[in-house]
Design a protein around this motif. Structure first.
Motif, PDB file in Angstrom:
ATOM      1  N   GLU A  63       0.682  -1.272  -0.248  1.00 35.12           N
ATOM      2  CA  GLU A  63      -0.028  -0.013  -0.062  1.00 35.12           C
ATOM      3  C   GLU A  63       0.820   1.140  -0.039  1.00 35.12           C
ATOM      4  O   GLU A  63       0.612   2.190  -0.736  1.00 35.12           O
ATOM      5  CB  GLU A  63      -0.913  -0.146   1.072  1.00 35.12           C
ATOM      6  CG  GLU A  63      -1.642   1.384   1.451  1.00 35.12           C
ATOM      7  CD  GLU A  63      -2.275   1.492   2.884  1.00 35.12           C
ATOM      8  OE1 GLU A  63      -2.679   2.425   3.232  1.00 35.12           O
ATOM      9  OE2 GLU A  63      -2.101   0.644   3.806  1.00 35.12           O
ATOM     10  N   VAL A  64       2.013   1.115   0.500  1.00 35.51           N
ATOM     11  CA  VAL A  64       2.826   2.573   0.931  1.00 35.51           C
ATOM     12  C   VAL A  64       3.580   2.410  -0.485  1.00 35.51           C
ATOM     13  O   VAL A  64       3.463   3.557  -0.679  1.00 35.51           O
ATOM     14  CB  VAL A  64       3.785   2.115   2.149  1.00 35.51           C
ATOM     15  CG1 VAL A  64       5.067   3.112   2.017  1.00 35.51           C
ATOM     16  CG2 VAL A  64       3.059   2.462   3.505  1.00 35.51           C
ATOM     17  N   VAL A  65       4.166   1.551  -0.854  1.00 32.12           N
ATOM     18  CA  VAL A  65       4.962   1.692  -2.299  1.00 32.12           C
ATOM     19  C   VAL A  65       3.972   2.081  -3.140  1.00 32.12           C
ATOM     20  O   VAL A  65       4.215   2.942  -4.009  1.00 32.12           O
ATOM     21  CB  VAL A  65       5.213   0.242  -2.608  1.00 32.12           C
ATOM     22  CG1 VAL A  65       6.070   0.214  -4.080  1.00 32.12           C
ATOM     23  CG2 VAL A  65       6.499  -0.063  -1.516  1.00 32.12           C
ATOM     24  N   ASP A  66       2.641   1.801  -3.287  1.00 33.18           N
ATOM     25  CA  ASP A  66       1.590   2.117  -4.278  1.00 33.18           C
ATOM     26  C   ASP A  66       1.228   3.665  -4.425  1.00 33.18           C
ATOM     27  O   ASP A  66       1.264   4.414  -5.302  1.00 33.18           O
ATOM     28  CB  ASP A  66       0.336   1.442  -4.136  1.00 33.18           C
ATOM     29  CG  ASP A  66      -0.599   1.806  -5.482  1.00 33.18           C
ATOM     30  OD1 ASP A  66      -0.022   1.356  -6.631  1.00 33.18           O
ATOM     31  OD2 ASP A  66      -1.747   1.782  -5.216  1.00 33.18           O
ATOM     32  N   TRP A  67       1.272   4.313  -2.987  1.00 32.76           N
ATOM     33  CA  TRP A  67       1.350   5.491  -2.693  1.00 32.76           C
ATOM     34  C   TRP A  67       2.448   6.312  -3.149  1.00 32.76           C
ATOM     35  O   TRP A  67       2.480   7.426  -3.888  1.00 32.76           O
ATOM     36  CB  TRP A  67       0.758   5.992  -1.274  1.00 32.76           C
ATOM     37  CG  TRP A  67       0.894   7.376  -0.894  1.00 32.76           C
ATOM     38  CD1 TRP A  67       0.158   8.280  -1.432  1.00 32.76           C
ATOM     39  CD2 TRP A  67       2.090   7.935  -0.271  1.00 32.76           C
ATOM     40  NE1 TRP A  67       0.510   9.529  -0.794  1.00 32.76           N
ATOM     41  CE2 TRP A  67       1.719   9.245  -0.439  1.00 32.76           C
ATOM     42  CE3 TRP A  67       3.316   7.603   0.440  1.00 32.76           C
ATOM     43  CZ2 TRP A  67       2.533  10.140   0.321  1.00 32.76           C
ATOM     44  CZ3 TRP A  67       4.037   8.405   0.916  1.00 32.76           C
ATOM     45  CH2 TRP A  67       3.792   9.649   0.785  1.00 32.76           C
ATOM     46  N   GLU A  68       3.621   5.809  -2.738  1.00 31.85           N
ATOM     47  CA  GLU A  68       4.897   6.493  -3.218  1.00 31.85           C
ATOM     48  C   GLU A  68       5.242   6.566  -4.534  1.00 31.85           C
ATOM     49  O   GLU A  68       5.749   7.340  -5.074  1.00 31.85           O
ATOM     50  CB  GLU A  68       6.170   6.032  -2.097  1.00 31.85           C
ATOM     51  CG  GLU A  68       5.932   6.337  -0.793  1.00 31.85           C
ATOM     52  CD  GLU A  68       7.214   5.283  -0.172  1.00 31.85           C
ATOM     53  OE1 GLU A  68       7.367   6.004   1.003  1.00 31.85           O
ATOM     54  OE2 GLU A  68       7.597   4.380  -0.674  1.00 31.85           O
ATOM     55  N   GLN A  69       4.587   5.526  -5.381  1.00 29.42           N
ATOM     56  CA  GLN A  69       4.841   5.677  -6.701  1.00 29.42           C
ATOM     57  C   GLN A  69       4.072   6.898  -7.429  1.00 29.42           C
ATOM     58  O   GLN A  69       4.722   7.538  -8.368  1.00 29.42           O
ATOM     59  CB  GLN A  69       4.089   4.508  -7.496  1.00 29.42           C
ATOM     60  CG  GLN A  69       4.779   3.022  -7.288  1.00 29.42           C
ATOM     61  CD  GLN A  69       4.371   2.093  -8.178  1.00 29.42           C
ATOM     62  OE1 GLN A  69       4.902   1.649  -9.192  1.00 29.42           O
ATOM     63  NE2 GLN A  69       3.255   1.484  -7.572  1.00 29.42           N
ATOM     64  N   GLY A  70       3.085   7.406  -6.883  1.00 31.54           N
ATOM     65  CA  GLY A  70       2.357   8.591  -7.261  1.00 31.54           C
ATOM     66  C   GLY A  70       3.148   9.686  -6.838  1.00 31.54           C
ATOM     67  O   GLY A  70       3.058  10.738  -7.374  1.00 31.54           O
ATOM     68  N   VAL A  71       4.001   9.589  -5.882  1.00 31.27           N
ATOM     69  CA  VAL A  71       5.021  10.995  -5.534  1.00 31.27           C
ATOM     70  C   VAL A  71       6.268  10.786  -6.358  1.00 31.27           C
ATOM     71  O   VAL A  71       6.556  11.778  -6.522  1.00 31.27           O
ATOM     72  CB  VAL A  71       5.016  10.668  -4.021  1.00 31.27           C
ATOM     73  CG1 VAL A  71       6.042  12.173  -3.611  1.00 31.27           C
ATOM     74  CG2 VAL A  71       3.800  10.886  -3.248  1.00 31.27           C
ATOM     75  N   PHE A  72       6.842   9.631  -6.259  1.00 26.47           N
ATOM     76  CA  PHE A  72       8.197   9.546  -6.855  1.00 26.47           C
ATOM     77  C   PHE A  72       8.445   9.091  -8.120  1.00 26.47           C
ATOM     78  O   PHE A  72       9.588   9.247  -8.634  1.00 26.47           O
ATOM     79  CB  PHE A  72       9.115   8.659  -5.841  1.00 26.47           C
ATOM     80  CG  PHE A  72       9.390   9.235  -4.459  1.00 26.47           C
ATOM     81  CD1 PHE A  72       9.295  10.613  -4.163  1.00 26.47           C
ATOM     82  CD2 PHE A  72       8.858   8.360  -3.400  1.00 26.47           C
ATOM     83  CE1 PHE A  72       9.350  11.108  -2.644  1.00 26.47           C
ATOM     84  CE2 PHE A  72       8.857   8.801  -2.208  1.00 26.47           C
ATOM     85  CZ  PHE A  72       8.914  10.232  -1.748  1.00 26.47           C
ATOM     86  N   GLY A  73       7.337   8.468  -8.812  1.00 22.07           N
ATOM     87  CA  GLY A  73       7.433   7.690  -9.988  1.00 22.07           C
ATOM     88  C   GLY A  73       7.277   6.190 -10.011  1.00 22.07           C
ATOM     89  O   GLY A  73       7.145   5.726  -8.899  1.00 22.07           O
ATOM     90  N   PRO A  74       7.395   5.653 -11.191  1.00 23.15           N
ATOM     91  CA  PRO A  74       7.441   4.278 -10.844  1.00 23.15           C
ATOM     92  C   PRO A  74       8.411   3.526 -10.057  1.00 23.15           C
ATOM     93  O   PRO A  74       9.657   3.857  -9.973  1.00 23.15           O
ATOM     94  CB  PRO A  74       7.535   3.789 -12.391  1.00 23.15           C
ATOM     95  CG  PRO A  74       7.286   5.030 -13.214  1.00 23.15           C
ATOM     96  CD  PRO A  74       7.530   6.035 -12.237  1.00 23.15           C
ATOM     97  N   TYR A  75       7.905   2.411  -9.336  1.00 21.55           N
ATOM     98  CA  TYR A  75       8.755   1.745  -8.421  1.00 21.55           C
ATOM     99  C   TYR A  75       9.851   1.063  -9.162  1.00 21.55           C
ATOM    100  O   TYR A  75       9.628   0.569 -10.142  1.00 21.55           O
ATOM    101  CB  TYR A  75       7.853   0.508  -7.646  1.00 21.55           C
ATOM    102  CG  TYR A  75       8.649  -0.197  -6.719  1.00 21.55           C
ATOM    103  CD1 TYR A  75       9.187   0.330  -5.524  1.00 21.55           C
ATOM    104  CD2 TYR A  75       9.055  -1.623  -7.105  1.00 21.55           C
ATOM    105  CE1 TYR A  75       9.804  -0.323  -4.639  1.00 21.55           C
ATOM    106  CE2 TYR A  75       9.732  -2.263  -6.017  1.00 21.55           C
ATOM    107  CZ  TYR A  75      10.159  -1.697  -4.830  1.00 21.55           C
ATOM    108  OH  TYR A  75      10.948  -2.633  -3.860  1.00 21.55           O
TER     109      TYR A  75
END
Length: 507
Positions: free
Chosen positions: A264-276
């Motif tokens: 869940e956290v990684v999915d949100w961070e993708q929206g902030v930092f770009g693709p995982y």
């Protein structure tokens, strides 16, 4: 005919006299060029892949292994260095037996049986053995012996204790990690499992892990012991592997309630930092009273159980997974640039606080700014150049996050969030430094940011708030006068994470 031969010989002598003599092969440098840690990493070659095969005996803490290093020479070499502290039993270079000798507390000088030419491909095979917990280098032992196994986890040093390497973030490589342990013992490492654990010899099981994206050497890790392994699939389709020590006791449920939110956290961070940027996700929670810190091991962050002593703590999960972009995918060019890791991972917590309604970044900035009086030694540490003893000082985390917020205020949200994604995209799988980040921020925003960077990263005193900061202060003060608390609900946990991380990493 005789006159013609003499003439040709004379002409050839003139040509040769003007041709510089070819330089003889020379030893590779014992360091890669980091001003903070001059003997970390090595010069003269570039590694593309590590194949690490080790056997570990939990009872005695004995480790035996063979590491194959695929590299390319970047200059003509008569010898080169490896960073390593265990006992070496043999080294071969392209199939030829090499000689080797110790130099300092963590260097092995390898003399090739034949000269190595620039751009030559190298296959370096090192066999070794030892008891890692008994070896001291750089003043301490990074390897941790536990009641049920061991932990190869540390920053900036850990590789020395379990595999030979060119140990600096500038030289990233892909990894295959294969570990033979007694039946019933689990092994966690980076990336994906290309095959299930399998019996190999009576009483022993081999665990295999693969990292297909370039990785800094200190981010390669092993956790060996008794672990409950939970597998899942992330929203982006990637494998998620979380693991929990079977000795967590009272920390077990709060740890699961936090780390199980990784996807869940990684999915949100993708929206902030770009693709995982990697091929797998997950986390490992180790037993109490072992490492005492959290670390952003690539694809699989590792957490001390004590982070969950106050209950669930999603902020440390946000922090460590933000490092997958800031620190792992984009690594530091030198350790002086540690703010690019810790300042942005800390600020990710502020953004998560905004996202979850637990306090705005303005409120968090104001609280941290007022937390440390101008007379505090906190302000004397410069996040952009903290010095080797202070790379994990609280100022790198807390003032580092304040610096990020000031950049956001200076350029506005549109440019700021575009900057985060542009930085992680432009330097994916590579390294970066603060000057490069500032140049990109100025290019995207069209603003001269010298004053902001100098004030918040390089001035050894408490900055005076500018207009944007003053506006934030007035907003917080107005809220307080209206009977609204100026302390965001997230502060206690965020501050606890920073203090724990800085105290543990500062050793």
């Amino acid at each position: 005919m005789r006159r013609a031969i003499v003439a040709v010989t004379a002409a050839l002598a003139v040509v040769l006299a003007g041709t510089p003599a070819q330089a003889a092969p020379a030893p590779g440098a014992p360091g890669i060029g980091d001003s903070y840690f001059p003997d970390y990493g090595n010069g003269g070659y570039d590694v593309s892949h590590y194949d690490i095969r080790v056997r570990y005996y939990p009872g005695s803490d004995v480790l035996t292994g063979t590491t194959t290093i695929l590299a390319r020479a970047t200059e003509d070499l008569s010898s080169f260095n490896l960073d390593f502290v265990l006992n070496v039993t043999s080294i071969k270079v392209n199939g030829w037996t090499a000689t080797y000798a110790r130099q300092g507390d963590h260097e092995v000088v390898v003399t090739a049986p034949r000269p190595i030419t620039r751009n030559q491909y190298l296959t370096i095979v090192v066999q070794y053995e030892g008891v890692p917990s008994e070896v001291v280098a750089a003043g301490y032992t990074a390897w941790t012996k536990t009641a049920d196994g061991a932990l190869a986890i540390g920053q900036p040093e850990i590789a020395w204790w379990w595999y030979p390497s060119n140990d600096h973030p500038r030289d990233k490589a892909t990894f295959d990690i294969s570990v033979l342990v007694p039946d019933g013992v689990e092994v966690l490492s980076n990336g994906v499992m290309p095959r299930a654990p399998r019996a190999e010899i009576p009483g022993w099981t081999r665990w295999s892990w693969r990292s297909a994206r370039p990785m800094a050497t200190y981010l390669a890790f092993m956790a060996i012991g008794q672990y409950e392994i939970v597998q899942d699939v992330a929203p982006n389709g990637q494998q998620v592997i979380n693991a929990y020590s079977e000795n967590l006791g009272e920390f077990a449920e709060s740890a699961r309630a936090s780390v199980q939110r990784t996807s869940e956290v990684v999915d949100w961070e993708q929206g902030v930092f770009g693709p995982y940027p990697f091929e797998a996700q997950g986390g490992v929670v180790v037993a109490p009273q072992t490492i005492g810190f959290a670390l952003e091991n690539q694809t699989r962050s590792t957490y001390a159980a004590e982070f969950f002593r106050r209950g669930s703590d999603p902020y440390v999960v946000v922090h460590e997974n933000a490092h997958q972009w800031f620190g792992d995918s984009v690594a530091v060019d030198t350790w002086q640039n540690i703010w690019l890791n810790e300042g942005f991972a800390s600020y990710a917590e502020w953004l998560w606080s905004e996202e979850t309604g637990e306090g705005t970044a303005d409120e968090l900035f104001e609280f941290y700014y007022n937390l440390y009086p101008a007379t505090s030694s906190f302000w004397t540490v410069k996040p952009g150049d903290p010095g080797p003893p202070n790379i994990f000082h609280p100022a790198v985390y807390d003032r580092g996050a304040m610096a990020v917020h000031q950049i956001r205020l200076a350029i506005g949200d549109n440019a700021f969030f575009a900057l985060l994604k542009a930085w992680t995209a432009a330097r994916k799988d590579s390294v970066g430094n603060i000057a490069q980040f500032q140049a990109l921020a100025e290019a995207i925003s069209g603003r001269d940011l010298d004053a902001v960077f100098t004030t918040w990263l390089y001035t050894p005193s408490k900055p005076t708030l500018g207009l944007a900061g003053a506006a934030s202060a007035r907003s917080a003060a107005a809220g307080a006068r209206a009977g609204v608390t100026a302390e965001p609900k997230s502060y206690q946990k965020i501050n606890a994470v920073h203090q724990d991380l800085a105290a543990a990493k500062g050793r």
